[in-house]
Write a protein that holds these residues in place. Sequence first.
Motif, PDB file in Angstrom:
ATOM      1  N   UNK A   1     -16.523 149.379  48.901  1.00  0.00           N
ATOM      2  CA  UNK A   1     -16.808 148.078  49.509  1.00  0.00           C
ATOM      3  C   UNK A   1     -15.889 147.811  50.693  1.00  0.00           C
ATOM      4  N   UNK A   2     -16.449 147.177  51.689  1.00  0.00           N
ATOM      5  CA  UNK A   2     -15.659 146.778  52.855  1.00  0.00           C
ATOM      6  C   UNK A   2     -15.527 145.258  52.911  1.00  0.00           C
ATOM      7  N   UNK A   3     -15.752 144.620  51.788  1.00  0.00           N
ATOM      8  CA  UNK A   3     -15.766 143.161  51.770  1.00  0.00           C
ATOM      9  C   UNK A   3     -14.338 142.610  51.845  1.00  0.00           C
ATOM     10  N   UNK A   4     -14.084 141.776  52.824  1.00  0.00           N
ATOM     11  CA  UNK A   4     -12.753 141.238  53.054  1.00  0.00           C
ATOM     12  C   UNK A   4     -12.334 140.284  51.942  1.00  0.00           C
ATOM     13  N   UNK A   5     -13.292 139.559  51.393  1.00  0.00           N
ATOM     14  CA  UNK A   5     -12.983 138.617  50.317  1.00  0.00           C
ATOM     15  C   UNK A   5     -12.432 139.363  49.095  1.00  0.00           C
ATOM     16  N   UNK A   6     -13.042 140.489  48.748  1.00  0.00           N
ATOM     17  CA  UNK A   6     -12.549 141.283  47.624  1.00  0.00           C
ATOM     18  C   UNK A   6     -11.151 141.827  47.908  1.00  0.00           C
ATOM     19  N   UNK A   7     -10.910 142.226  49.141  1.00  0.00           N
ATOM     20  CA  UNK A   7      -9.580 142.727  49.499  1.00  0.00           C
ATOM     21  C   UNK A   7      -8.521 141.633  49.302  1.00  0.00           C
ATOM     22  N   UNK A   8      -8.869 140.403  49.700  1.00  0.00           N
ATOM     23  CA  UNK A   8      -7.920 139.299  49.540  1.00  0.00           C
ATOM     24  C   UNK A   8      -7.657 139.017  48.056  1.00  0.00           C
ATOM     25  N   UNK A   9      -8.706 139.117  47.245  1.00  0.00           N
ATOM     26  CA  UNK A   9      -8.534 138.909  45.812  1.00  0.00           C
ATOM     27  C   UNK A   9      -7.612 139.967  45.212  1.00  0.00           C
ATOM     28  N   UNK A  10      -7.771 141.208  45.664  1.00  0.00           N
ATOM     29  CA  UNK A  10      -6.886 142.287  45.182  1.00  0.00           C
ATOM     30  C   UNK A  10      -5.419 141.995  45.507  1.00  0.00           C
ATOM     31  N   UNK A  11      -5.203 141.532  46.728  1.00  0.00           N
ATOM     32  CA  UNK A  11      -3.830 141.233  47.141  1.00  0.00           C
ATOM     33  C   UNK A  11      -3.239 140.123  46.284  1.00  0.00           C
ATOM     34  N   UNK A  12      -4.043 139.121  45.970  1.00  0.00           N
ATOM     35  CA  UNK A  12      -3.551 138.020  45.129  1.00  0.00           C
ATOM     36  C   UNK A  12      -3.206 138.526  43.729  1.00  0.00           C
ATOM     37  N   UNK A  13      -4.054 139.423  43.200  1.00  0.00           N
ATOM     38  CA  UNK A  13      -3.774 139.985  41.874  1.00  0.00           C
ATOM     39  C   UNK A  13      -2.468 140.778  41.895  1.00  0.00           C
ATOM     40  N   UNK A  14      -2.191 141.493  42.962  1.00  0.00           N
ATOM     41  CA  UNK A  14      -0.934 142.240  43.082  1.00  0.00           C
ATOM     42  C   UNK A  14       0.267 141.297  43.076  1.00  0.00           C
ATOM     43  N   UNK A  15       0.125 140.179  43.785  1.00  0.00           N
ATOM     44  CA  UNK A  15       1.219 139.195  43.832  1.00  0.00           C
ATOM     45  C   UNK A  15       1.480 138.629  42.444  1.00  0.00           C
ATOM     46  N   UNK A  16       0.419 138.265  41.760  1.00  0.00           N
ATOM     47  CA  UNK A  16       0.557 137.725  40.410  1.00  0.00           C
ATOM     48  C   UNK A  16       1.173 138.757  39.468  1.00  0.00           C
ATOM     49  N   UNK A  17       0.751 140.028  39.622  1.00  0.00           N
ATOM     50  CA  UNK A  17       1.297 141.099  38.782  1.00  0.00           C
ATOM     51  C   UNK A  17       2.807 141.224  38.970  1.00  0.00           C
TER      52      UNK A  17
END
Length: 679
Positions: free
Chosen positions: A59-75
């Motif tokens: 996927x090249x979806x930017x919204x999904x990329x942003x969600x991944x980054x947020x999950x990394x921060x929370x982790x």
Amino acid sequence: MRCRTAHGSVVAILLGLFVLVPRSSGAATDAGAVTLDAHAEIAAVLYAASATQAAVAKSADERLRRQQERIKVLAAELKAGDGRHRAEMIAAQESFVAELAQRDREYAAQIAVFRNAVNDIASTPDGAKALERFNAGDEVGAIAILDKLRSTNERMRQAQAKLEDAADARRIARLALEAKTRGKLTTAAVILRFEEVVQLDPGVFLDWLELDRLYQDAGRLSDARKAVESLAAAARDDVDRALGFSELSDVLLAMGDLAGARAAAEQSLRISRRLSAADPKNVELEFTFSHALITFGEVARRQGDLATAEKSYAEEISIARKRAAADPDSLRVRRALCGDLLHLSDVLIQRGDLAGARTALEETLTILRRMAAEDPENIVHQRQISVSQMWLSDVLVSLGSFAEAQKSNAEIVAIATRLTAADPGNAILRRDLSYGYNKTAFLQRIDGDFEGSLKSYERALQISRDLARSSSAALDVRQDVGTGLADVANLKLLKQDFDGARQSATESVAILRNLSAADATDATSRQFQASALYGLGATLAATSDPSGARKAYEEGLALDRALATKDADASDIQNDIALGELGLGKLLLKQGDAVAALKSLEHCLEIRRRMAALHAGSSSTERAVAEVMRALVDVPGSKISWADFGTQVKAMEARRIVWPSDRGWLEEVHRRETSGSAP
């Protein structure tokens, strides 16, 4: 929250299922905690699944990329011991998986299988603990889980393989559909292919759409109804839903549920009109709106609401002409315009606008013949030529162009015979052939060939009976049996087979009465029922049952008069009322009630003269006037004389619109003028 151990990551790599993610800390101490921990472990394992990560990589979806980054921060926060955002972490992982599944059908199929297995594992306290140990890397404690995951992974691969198989089958099925269009494969053969596709992958809207239409072609309406339900379930957006409602309306109309068909058509029209208005340059939205207009018009016409039907057709033709002007060479655009003009001509014929109908039909045929010349193997174009000729044949008869009508009808029968032979399971094509025989019979009747006409009507009736034997036979097909029997009864009456005529007429009325009773909004069945009752009245009068004949005429007139209150301008209804009055008038005269007979016959004449004035030059309306005038010359007190009748038929002769079978009228007039007395 602590991160997975190195040993645990080795297990994940070996499984090929997971990547490193943080997980919750602490063992469950009570039932509530078990539920909460299971929730967290499930969210983590689904997010960590290799299927998830592989889908993200595609996927090249930017919204999904942003969600991944947020999950990394929370982790990172959880790893540092900050548990305040634990619930947000779970929600973020779940939201990520759900959104990815919406965007990727292949991933959705795989993760659904995996989710079921993980949920099963986590459904008990022991299972939740096992899942936690598995996430932590405790292979020994998770052996049983690993076995389940192995089995689940296999099912995931099977699900993916199934989708890939469906994709291959779909490509072949669409080629088969094209082969059917070229007359190289039968409808039944293509149905089997699309049935295989939807069995492998039931989630594709267009597959169900094709299958629904194929079922309708084959006359399998119960199957079409089920396909429409699956089509609706597979709809992705309002565009699909609008088209789905149109298809539902078509099927319900064919099944005889007019109220349901109209409700579905109105839904389709409402949705598609809104979508098209919001995005007027979107061609696909416009075509969906066009389909909705035609569907709605079809139901309204069937219900006798001709003004609404004509308005709907006219709106669509305006849209279609704009499309044609912008893209005159588009096959799709030209084909759609032909269909629209054909629907409009149907309403114009019912309204008695023969000139307008002929213009529309000739334009249709011009377009169709050019398309057929460009692609001579395309049987869709050939079939549409045949259908257009059916309407044109009727118009030509009314205009007195009998030779042209015979030429049109010969082409109808030739095309329908050829196409039916190539695809005998196609109910639509077989019905076309029955229409061709019906129109042949009518032309033979005009020529005075009553024997040939009866045989042609009986051939048409046999096809209709065969089609109607199906438990899911369409309303129109069942109606064809009723009207076909009425035609046979009329010819038997002309041949003085009174008992045979009575038997056919009685069966005709029974069938059409049942259809009328099934749906209070079905104006068309009521109109056909009234016409059949007039035929029954004539046979009863001929077999010395005057009371039964009178009852039949009066029942038919009551039906037609009720229909006329809804649409006083409908020419076909007015003509039917006149027919009923003619039959009743003749019966009353035979019984010696000249006063009542005169009243009925004069009312008939008044209607027929009005129709003739509205449709000048029509052989049918002028003949109808002559027919009642001939009856009136024998009624005491009538203002119609032999001279009046003679003037009428001579004028028809001068315009060459006298039916060959009616030339006896001219002979009567000639003998009267020669001898000075009634023949």
